[in-house]
Design a protein around this motif. Sequence first.
Motif, PDB file in Angstrom:
ATOM      1  N   TRP A  86      35.017   1.404  78.519  1.00 24.95           N
ATOM      2  CA  TRP A  86      35.417   0.000  78.346  1.00 24.95           C
ATOM      3  C   TRP A  86      35.784  -0.197  76.885  1.00 24.95           C
ATOM      4  O   TRP A  86      34.937  -0.087  76.005  1.00 24.95           O
ATOM      5  CB  TRP A  86      34.277  -0.931  78.758  1.00 24.95           C
ATOM      6  CG  TRP A  86      34.532  -2.403  78.575  1.00 24.95           C
ATOM      7  CD1 TRP A  86      35.714  -3.024  78.275  1.00 24.95           C
ATOM      8  CD2 TRP A  86      33.565  -3.463  78.687  1.00 24.95           C
ATOM      9  NE1 TRP A  86      35.560  -4.388  78.194  1.00 24.95           N
ATOM     10  CE2 TRP A  86      34.249  -4.681  78.449  1.00 24.95           C
ATOM     11  CE3 TRP A  86      32.199  -3.487  78.973  1.00 24.95           C
ATOM     12  CZ2 TRP A  86      33.584  -5.925  78.468  1.00 24.95           C
ATOM     13  CZ3 TRP A  86      31.545  -4.714  79.001  1.00 24.95           C
ATOM     14  CH2 TRP A  86      32.234  -5.921  78.759  1.00 24.95           C
ATOM     15  N   THR A 124      28.956   3.601  81.322  1.00 22.91           N
ATOM     16  CA  THR A 124      30.248   3.217  80.742  1.00 22.91           C
ATOM     17  C   THR A 124      30.172   3.235  79.222  1.00 22.91           C
ATOM     18  O   THR A 124      29.350   2.525  78.628  1.00 22.91           O
ATOM     19  CB  THR A 124      30.660   1.811  81.214  1.00 22.91           C
ATOM     20  OG1 THR A 124      30.732   1.784  82.645  1.00 22.91           O
ATOM     21  CG2 THR A 124      32.009   1.415  80.634  1.00 22.91           C
ATOM     22  N   SER A 154      37.315   3.358  88.319  1.00 24.09           N
ATOM     23  CA  SER A 154      38.405   3.343  87.339  1.00 24.09           C
ATOM     24  C   SER A 154      38.070   4.237  86.153  1.00 24.09           C
ATOM     25  O   SER A 154      36.902   4.482  85.831  1.00 24.09           O
ATOM     26  CB  SER A 154      38.674   1.913  86.858  1.00 24.09           C
ATOM     27  OG  SER A 154      37.526   1.349  86.258  1.00 24.09           O
ATOM     28  N   PRO A 203      33.700   1.783  85.400  1.00 19.51           N
ATOM     29  CA  PRO A 203      34.672   2.479  84.540  1.00 19.51           C
ATOM     30  C   PRO A 203      33.977   3.477  83.616  1.00 19.51           C
ATOM     31  O   PRO A 203      32.856   3.234  83.150  1.00 19.51           O
ATOM     32  CB  PRO A 203      35.305   1.336  83.734  1.00 19.51           C
ATOM     33  CG  PRO A 203      35.023   0.099  84.501  1.00 19.51           C
ATOM     34  CD  PRO A 203      33.749   0.319  85.226  1.00 19.51           C
ATOM     35  N   LEU A 224      38.938   0.603  81.257  1.00 21.50           N
ATOM     36  CA  LEU A 224      39.152  -0.840  81.195  1.00 21.50           C
ATOM     37  C   LEU A 224      39.478  -1.190  79.753  1.00 21.50           C
ATOM     38  O   LEU A 224      38.727  -0.844  78.831  1.00 21.50           O
ATOM     39  CB  LEU A 224      37.895  -1.590  81.640  1.00 21.50           C
ATOM     40  CG  LEU A 224      37.797  -3.082  81.262  1.00 21.50           C
ATOM     41  CD1 LEU A 224      38.895  -3.898  81.924  1.00 21.50           C
ATOM     42  CD2 LEU A 224      36.415  -3.633  81.613  1.00 21.50           C
ATOM     43  N   LEU A 281      37.498  -2.486  89.492  1.00 22.54           N
ATOM     44  CA  LEU A 281      36.841  -1.669  88.477  1.00 22.54           C
ATOM     45  C   LEU A 281      36.155  -0.430  89.058  1.00 22.54           C
ATOM     46  O   LEU A 281      35.905   0.535  88.332  1.00 22.54           O
ATOM     47  CB  LEU A 281      35.810  -2.513  87.716  1.00 22.54           C
ATOM     48  CG  LEU A 281      36.391  -3.571  86.770  1.00 22.54           C
ATOM     49  CD1 LEU A 281      35.297  -4.521  86.279  1.00 22.54           C
ATOM     50  CD2 LEU A 281      37.090  -2.916  85.585  1.00 22.54           C
TER      51      LEU A 281
END
Length: 295
Positions: free
Chosen positions: A101, A149, A53, A98, A56, A50
Amino acid sequence: MKKIILAGGTGFVGKYLKKEYLKLGYKVIVIARNNGDLNWLDSAKIAAALENSTLLVNLAGKSVNCRYNEKNKAEIFSSRTETTNILGEAIKNCKNPPELWINASTATIYRDARDRPMTEKDGEIGTGFSVEVAKKWEHAFFNFEMFKTRQVALRMAIVLGKDGGVIEPFDNLVRFGLGGQQGDGKQMFSWIHIEDLYRIIRFIELNKNRNGVYNCSAPHPITNNTFMRTFRQVKKISFGLPALALLLRIGAAIIGTETELLLKSRWVLPERLIQHGFEFRYPTITEALTDILKK
């Protein structure tokens, strides 16, 4: 290279998303119980994946196409809430988590609706087992307060596509002359073409101020009767025997599923997506089924 993590990415939707994101040049990492790049038991590796990234997407969850006995109910709950909690804790342990999400949810969270459509703003949450699953799933997701995120829950309608999902069983019914309405045929059928589902995910990814709950459904839901009639028309099959509710209950018990999947009236509109300017490639059921069934 941008990186996407697909949790529960070995199913119908996950395989499609993997294919499309690979075309974009993303590195794709799949978390799954079987046949994934990572297993759910590999918490340290999940957290490492993760890091840095872009996206997700969590699709993990036992199929609801089963009998709702106590064992299956427990697995349906745990397969959604536990995997969501694993991902949330992993993100909290990331230095560079990330950017976005996206967690799957379901349009079944709304009540059986025959009087009016359900939107994010004024939709009424229903009752029953499937609704409780959706509520606990979303609670587990939004219970995490992320500062770096963005979080989006997609209340997905029934996903239609070429290689899996519900199309094959409906196709079999129609081909064998059983493609009439189910029950009284007046229950609403909300749906989304899998390509538009992918495009919605990209839309949310690229628009950095989008968060919260989105209804993920086509803008023109239809009745079950209209869906089955359109399916027959696209297949050029003129006749289809209807299935009475009693016969559906008997059949569902025999094949190990629940009639709710066919008889609940799901009347959902994607109000937020439309307000934010998303344009559907397949807004009507005729366009969607023509594309899906042409091969």
